[in-house]
Design a protein around this motif. Structure first.
Motif, PDB file in Angstrom:
ATOM      1  N   ASP A  53     -22.873 -79.911 -34.323  1.00 30.58           N
ATOM      2  CA  ASP A  53     -24.216 -80.507 -34.360  1.00 30.58           C
ATOM      3  C   ASP A  53     -24.964 -80.243 -33.058  1.00 30.58           C
ATOM      4  OD1 ASP A  53     -24.249 -81.634 -36.982  1.00 30.58           O
ATOM      5  OD2 ASP A  53     -22.742 -83.058 -36.287  1.00 30.58           O
ATOM      6  N   LEU A  54     -24.234 -80.286 -31.939  1.00 33.82           N
ATOM      7  CA  LEU A  54     -24.872 -79.955 -30.654  1.00 33.82           C
ATOM      8  C   LEU A  54     -25.364 -78.506 -30.664  1.00 33.82           C
ATOM      9  CD1 LEU A  54     -22.381 -81.621 -28.092  1.00 33.82           C
ATOM     10  CD2 LEU A  54     -24.678 -82.403 -28.672  1.00 33.82           C
ATOM     11  N   LEU A  55     -24.553 -77.642 -31.278  1.00 31.13           N
ATOM     12  CA  LEU A  55     -24.942 -76.224 -31.317  1.00 31.13           C
ATOM     13  C   LEU A  55     -26.187 -75.995 -32.179  1.00 31.13           C
ATOM     14  CD1 LEU A  55     -21.366 -74.726 -31.432  1.00 31.13           C
ATOM     15  CD2 LEU A  55     -23.084 -74.133 -29.725  1.00 31.13           C
ATOM     16  N   TYR A  56     -26.301 -76.753 -33.267  1.00 29.66           N
ATOM     17  CA  TYR A  56     -27.534 -76.648 -34.072  1.00 29.66           C
ATOM     18  C   TYR A  56     -28.738 -77.055 -33.213  1.00 29.66           C
ATOM     19  CZ  TYR A  56     -25.655 -75.500 -38.699  1.00 29.66           C
ATOM     20  OH  TYR A  56     -25.089 -74.845 -39.757  1.00 29.66           O
ATOM     21  N   GLN A  57     -28.528 -78.116 -32.408  1.00 28.41           N
ATOM     22  CA  GLN A  57     -29.598 -78.581 -31.515  1.00 28.41           C
ATOM     23  C   GLN A  57     -29.948 -77.485 -30.499  1.00 28.41           C
ATOM     24  OE1 GLN A  57     -28.484 -82.733 -30.826  1.00 28.41           O
ATOM     25  NE2 GLN A  57     -29.426 -82.528 -28.812  1.00 28.41           N
ATOM     26  N   LEU A  58     -28.906 -76.887 -29.938  1.00 30.05           N
ATOM     27  CA  LEU A  58     -29.103 -75.819 -28.954  1.00 30.05           C
ATOM     28  C   LEU A  58     -29.834 -74.630 -29.600  1.00 30.05           C
ATOM     29  CD1 LEU A  58     -28.480 -74.674 -26.103  1.00 30.05           C
ATOM     30  CD2 LEU A  58     -26.320 -73.816 -27.007  1.00 30.05           C
ATOM     31  N   ALA A  59     -29.459 -74.325 -30.832  1.00 30.67           N
ATOM     32  CA  ALA A  59     -30.109 -73.204 -31.540  1.00 30.67           C
ATOM     33  C   ALA A  59     -31.609 -73.472 -31.660  1.00 30.67           C
ATOM     34  CB  ALA A  59     -29.484 -73.015 -32.913  1.00 30.67           C
ATOM     35  N   ASP A  60     -31.952 -74.724 -31.996  1.00 25.65           N
ATOM     36  CA  ASP A  60     -33.386 -75.076 -32.089  1.00 25.65           C
ATOM     37  C   ASP A  60     -34.077 -74.823 -30.755  1.00 25.65           C
ATOM     38  OD1 ASP A  60     -33.301 -75.862 -34.657  1.00 25.65           O
ATOM     39  OD2 ASP A  60     -33.207 -78.032 -34.258  1.00 25.65           O
ATOM     40  N   GLU A  61     -33.434 -75.288 -29.676  1.00 25.14           N
ATOM     41  CA  GLU A  61     -34.040 -75.126 -28.342  1.00 25.14           C
ATOM     42  C   GLU A  61     -34.242 -73.646 -28.008  1.00 25.14           C
ATOM     43  OE1 GLU A  61     -31.782 -79.126 -26.600  1.00 25.14           O
ATOM     44  OE2 GLU A  61     -31.173 -77.160 -25.873  1.00 25.14           O
ATOM     45  N   ILE A  62     -33.193 -72.847 -28.259  1.00 28.68           N
ATOM     46  CA  ILE A  62     -33.269 -71.428 -27.890  1.00 28.68           C
ATOM     47  C   ILE A  62     -34.317 -70.707 -28.739  1.00 28.68           C
ATOM     48  CG2 ILE A  62     -31.976 -69.238 -27.945  1.00 28.68           C
ATOM     49  CD1 ILE A  62     -29.502 -70.812 -27.005  1.00 28.68           C
ATOM     50  N   ILE A  63     -34.297 -70.991 -30.048  1.00 34.05           N
ATOM     51  CA  ILE A  63     -35.182 -70.249 -30.951  1.00 34.05           C
ATOM     52  C   ILE A  63     -36.665 -70.560 -30.699  1.00 34.05           C
ATOM     53  CG2 ILE A  63     -35.782 -69.874 -33.402  1.00 34.05           C
ATOM     54  CD1 ILE A  63     -32.656 -70.099 -33.869  1.00 34.05           C
ATOM     55  N   LEU A  95     -18.209 -69.394 -20.941  1.00 36.63           N
ATOM     56  CA  LEU A  95     -19.280 -70.186 -21.553  1.00 36.63           C
ATOM     57  C   LEU A  95     -20.659 -69.696 -21.095  1.00 36.63           C
ATOM     58  CD1 LEU A  95     -17.617 -73.712 -21.268  1.00 36.63           C
ATOM     59  CD2 LEU A  95     -17.920 -72.387 -23.354  1.00 36.63           C
ATOM     60  N   ASP A  96     -20.770 -69.398 -19.800  1.00 34.60           N
ATOM     61  CA  ASP A  96     -22.066 -68.914 -19.295  1.00 34.60           C
ATOM     62  C   ASP A  96     -22.432 -67.569 -19.921  1.00 34.60           C
ATOM     63  OD1 ASP A  96     -22.317 -71.178 -17.836  1.00 34.60           O
ATOM     64  OD2 ASP A  96     -21.691 -70.309 -15.915  1.00 34.60           O
ATOM     65  N   HIS A  97     -21.406 -66.742 -20.079  1.00 33.62           N
ATOM     66  CA  HIS A  97     -21.629 -65.430 -20.680  1.00 33.62           C
ATOM     67  C   HIS A  97     -22.107 -65.603 -22.138  1.00 33.62           C
ATOM     68  CE1 HIS A  97     -20.968 -61.272 -21.756  1.00 33.62           C
ATOM     69  NE2 HIS A  97     -20.224 -61.680 -22.776  1.00 33.62           N
ATOM     70  N   ILE A  98     -21.453 -66.549 -22.855  1.00 28.78           N
ATOM     71  CA  ILE A  98     -21.833 -66.783 -24.263  1.00 28.78           C
ATOM     72  C   ILE A  98     -23.257 -67.331 -24.347  1.00 28.78           C
ATOM     73  CG2 ILE A  98     -21.332 -68.269 -26.271  1.00 28.78           C
ATOM     74  CD1 ILE A  98     -18.355 -67.698 -25.743  1.00 28.78           C
ATOM     75  N   LEU A  99     -23.654 -68.177 -23.391  1.00 28.10           N
ATOM     76  CA  LEU A  99     -25.041 -68.687 -23.404  1.00 28.10           C
ATOM     77  C   LEU A  99     -26.024 -67.518 -23.274  1.00 28.10           C
ATOM     78  CD1 LEU A  99     -27.125 -71.018 -23.387  1.00 28.10           C
ATOM     79  CD2 LEU A  99     -26.967 -70.986 -20.897  1.00 28.10           C
ATOM     80  N   GLU A 101     -25.529 -64.493 -24.199  1.00 28.90           N
ATOM     81  CA  GLU A 101     -25.537 -63.777 -25.488  1.00 28.90           C
ATOM     82  C   GLU A 101     -26.380 -64.525 -26.524  1.00 28.90           C
ATOM     83  OE1 GLU A 101     -21.371 -61.340 -25.916  1.00 28.90           O
ATOM     84  OE2 GLU A 101     -21.354 -63.453 -26.481  1.00 28.90           O
ATOM     85  N   MET A 102     -26.253 -65.863 -26.497  1.00 31.09           N
ATOM     86  CA  MET A 102     -27.017 -66.679 -27.458  1.00 31.09           C
ATOM     87  C   MET A 102     -28.511 -66.459 -27.263  1.00 31.09           C
ATOM     88  SD  MET A 102     -25.103 -70.341 -27.179  1.00 31.09           S
ATOM     89  CE  MET A 102     -23.637 -70.794 -28.082  1.00 31.09           C
ATOM     90  N   PHE A 110     -25.309 -66.937 -35.003  1.00 31.79           N
ATOM     91  CA  PHE A 110     -24.547 -66.566 -33.810  1.00 31.79           C
ATOM     92  C   PHE A 110     -24.293 -67.814 -32.957  1.00 31.79           C
ATOM     93  CE2 PHE A 110     -23.946 -65.290 -29.425  1.00 31.79           C
ATOM     94  CZ  PHE A 110     -22.939 -64.345 -29.570  1.00 31.79           C
ATOM     95  N   ILE A 111     -25.329 -68.577 -32.717  1.00 27.20           N
ATOM     96  CA  ILE A 111     -25.215 -69.724 -31.806  1.00 27.20           C
ATOM     97  C   ILE A 111     -24.229 -70.758 -32.362  1.00 27.20           C
ATOM     98  CG2 ILE A 111     -26.505 -71.633 -30.719  1.00 27.20           C
ATOM     99  CD1 ILE A 111     -28.980 -69.659 -30.757  1.00 27.20           C
ATOM    100  N   VAL A 112     -24.399 -71.129 -33.637  1.00 30.24           N
ATOM    101  CA  VAL A 112     -23.562 -72.192 -34.195  1.00 30.24           C
ATOM    102  C   VAL A 112     -22.103 -71.749 -34.357  1.00 30.24           C
ATOM    103  CG1 VAL A 112     -23.234 -73.665 -36.214  1.00 30.24           C
ATOM    104  CG2 VAL A 112     -25.519 -73.377 -35.264  1.00 30.24           C
ATOM    105  N   SER A 113     -21.894 -70.494 -34.703  1.00 31.55           N
ATOM    106  CA  SER A 113     -20.515 -70.025 -34.913  1.00 31.55           C
ATOM    107  C   SER A 113     -19.713 -69.988 -33.614  1.00 31.55           C
ATOM    108  CB  SER A 113     -20.517 -68.627 -35.543  1.00 31.55           C
ATOM    109  OG  SER A 113     -21.067 -67.689 -34.628  1.00 31.55           O
ATOM    110  N   ARG A 114     -20.394 -70.046 -32.471  1.00 28.80           N
ATOM    111  CA  ARG A 114     -19.668 -69.982 -31.187  1.00 28.80           C
ATOM    112  C   ARG A 114     -18.779 -71.221 -30.968  1.00 28.80           C
ATOM    113  NH1 ARG A 114     -19.155 -65.030 -30.948  1.00 28.80           N
ATOM    114  NH2 ARG A 114     -19.506 -65.550 -33.134  1.00 28.80           N
ATOM    115  N   GLY A 115     -19.033 -72.293 -31.718  1.00 28.29           N
ATOM    116  CA  GLY A 115     -18.198 -73.494 -31.586  1.00 28.29           C
ATOM    117  C   GLY A 115     -16.757 -73.191 -31.950  1.00 28.29           C
ATOM    118  N   GLU A 116     -16.549 -72.588 -33.121  1.00 31.57           N
ATOM    119  CA  GLU A 116     -15.188 -72.267 -33.542  1.00 31.57           C
ATOM    120  C   GLU A 116     -14.666 -71.063 -32.725  1.00 31.57           C
ATOM    121  OE1 GLU A 116     -17.536 -73.969 -35.590  1.00 31.57           O
ATOM    122  OE2 GLU A 116     -15.849 -74.776 -36.696  1.00 31.57           O
TER     123      GLU A 116
END
Ligand code: ASP
Length: 441
Positions: A53-63, A95-99, A101-102, A110-116
């Protein structure tokens, strides 16, 4: 070829360092657990937020180009999860590298799947297992999983590999675009991998001892189901019992792979076993489980000499199809034909339109509507084996003064569905449970 187990760990099993320790010990305690599938970390306590759920929130922010504030929360979750473990790499750097990439990719998938993805990398590192990305194994065609292709490519890819960790919940199209399964979909990844490696067992580890016979919000302290068949599991989850993701059945049932639902935090408990076929002699309960759904509408159509109107039933069902209305049951009798429909299909004037069309095309004598009906499915592979069970079932309902609106004597021998008024729903479930289960205690 020797067969191994696939163990899938749900979000709560990966939410805290203590839980993670349990997971590692479970995996290491059985050499057959060679394929591990993970969810992203779930809630640590009731009010907590799942990483997904946090990642969905982050996706909104990034997009929308806002500051990626939620990233810090996610980062802290992973850092505190691993605080007691020695990793062979810098998690912070990863984690910083993945951010970065996001921010470059800018897609929800891409953003949400990074959780798993991150969880699987961490677990693989601690265990000394190999990480295999789900995008290499789970193939999508459009937004749906392509089961046949997934079996083919995952089987080939995993043929000579053992001791691996796979992130659940996503896959990719042939072109390599990432796609998400529906929420809770890491269960489905576990099932797909189980089928691909011809697993001996698909273990589904959560924070529950297994599947309960009834919803514990309705029946106090219900028994655990020790064993059941796929058909029974289908009948229960179809009626709303939230047990396991419903798309899980297909791959494992098709391959005849048993499921064992177990508790990460109580591994002494054997959990619930689900098999393709369960012999009548197995298990001590007549009723395996009871589940139900509220808010149905029963439309009763009557017409004198209905039989003489050719294709009456078919014509009624065709009208429903035209209105995009799914009919759950259609009980019929002499000169009557009824439709049991989830009320949500009849909103916004659809009920009136449906009745008007039936009246216009089929000229019935009457059309009656009963709203606020609940359906209850009483599931048990041995229920029909003894006529006395029916007597028990109906005397339990009669004794509690519950009016039956419908009975569907399930012709596949696995369940009976009854319709009662919504207000009687909980009484009816308790009455049936008490009749069949409390005696057994
Ligand atoms: N993490 C995903 C979700 O929260 C998938 C899963 O847990 O199965 O829905």
């Amino acid at each position: 070829m020797k067969k191994y187990k696939v163990a899938k760990f749900g979000g709560t099993s990966l939410a805290t360092p203590e839980a993670l320790k349990e997971v590692i010990s479970i995996i290491q305690s059985d050499e057959e657990r060679k394929y591990i599938v993970v969810s992203a970390p779930g809630k640590r306590f009731k009010e907590d937020i799942k990483v997904t759920d946090l990642l969905y929130q982050l996706a909104d922010e990034i997009i929308i180009g806002q500051k990626a504030d939620t990233y810090e929360l996610i980062k802290q979750r992973y850092l505190s999860l691993t605080e007691n473990f020695k990793l062979s790499f810098s998690l912070e750097d990863l984690l910083d590298h993945i951010l970065a990439e996001m921010i470059e990719e800018e897609t929800v998938e891409f953003i949400v799947s990074r959780g798993e993805y991150i969880t699987a990398i961490i677990l693989a590192d601690i265990l000394g297992y190999a990480f295999v990305d789900a995008k290499e194994l789970v193939r999508f065609r459009g937004s749906r999983v392509d089961y046949t292709q997934t079996q083919k490519i995952a089987r080939k890819y995993l043929r000579d590999k053992e001791n691996i960790v796979i992130p659940g919940f996503y896959g990719a199209t042939l072109k390599g675009d990432l796609k998400l399964l529906s929420r809770g979909g890491a269960d489905v990844t576990g099932a797909l991998i189980s089928a691909a490696v011809h697993a001996k067992m698909y273990e589904n580890w959560t924070d529950q001892d297994g599947f309960l016979m009834c919803d514990p919000r309705i029946v106090e302290d219900p028994h655990l189901i020790d064993i059941m068949s796929y058909k029974e599991l289908r009948a229960l989850s179809f009626m709303g019992a939230s047990v396991i993701h419903s798309d899980t059945f297909y791959p494992v049932a098709k391959a005849g792979i048993p499921i064992n639902a177990r508790n990460t935090f109580n591994r002494e408990a054997k959990g619930t076993f689900i098999y393709d076929y369960v012999p009548a002699s197995k298990g001590r309960h007549v009723v395996t489980g009871i589940a139900g759904l509220n808010d149905f509408t029963l439309v009763v159509i009557e017409k004198h000499l209905m039989d003489e109107t050719s294709g009456f039933d078919r014509k009624v069902l065709l009208i429903c199809e035209k209105f995009d209305i799914q009919v759950e049951h259609f009980p019929s009798g002499t000169d009557t034909f009824s439709l049991m429909i989830e009320s949500r299909y009849l909103k916004d004037g659809k009920l009136d339109a449906l009745i008007a069309q039936i009246k216009k095309l089929l000229k019935p004598d009457t059309v009656e509507v009963h709203e606020n009906i609940s359906l209850i499915s009483i599931v048990g592979r041995n229920l029909m084996a003894n006529k006395y069970n029916m007597l028990k079932l109906f005397s339990a309902l009669v004794n509690t003064n519950i009016t039956l609106r419908m009975i569907d004597y399930g012709s596949n021998g696995t369940n009976i569905v009854i319709g009662v008024d919504d207000i009687d729903y909980e009484y009816a479930i308790n009455a049936v449970y008490n009749e069949f289960e409390r005696d057994d205690e």
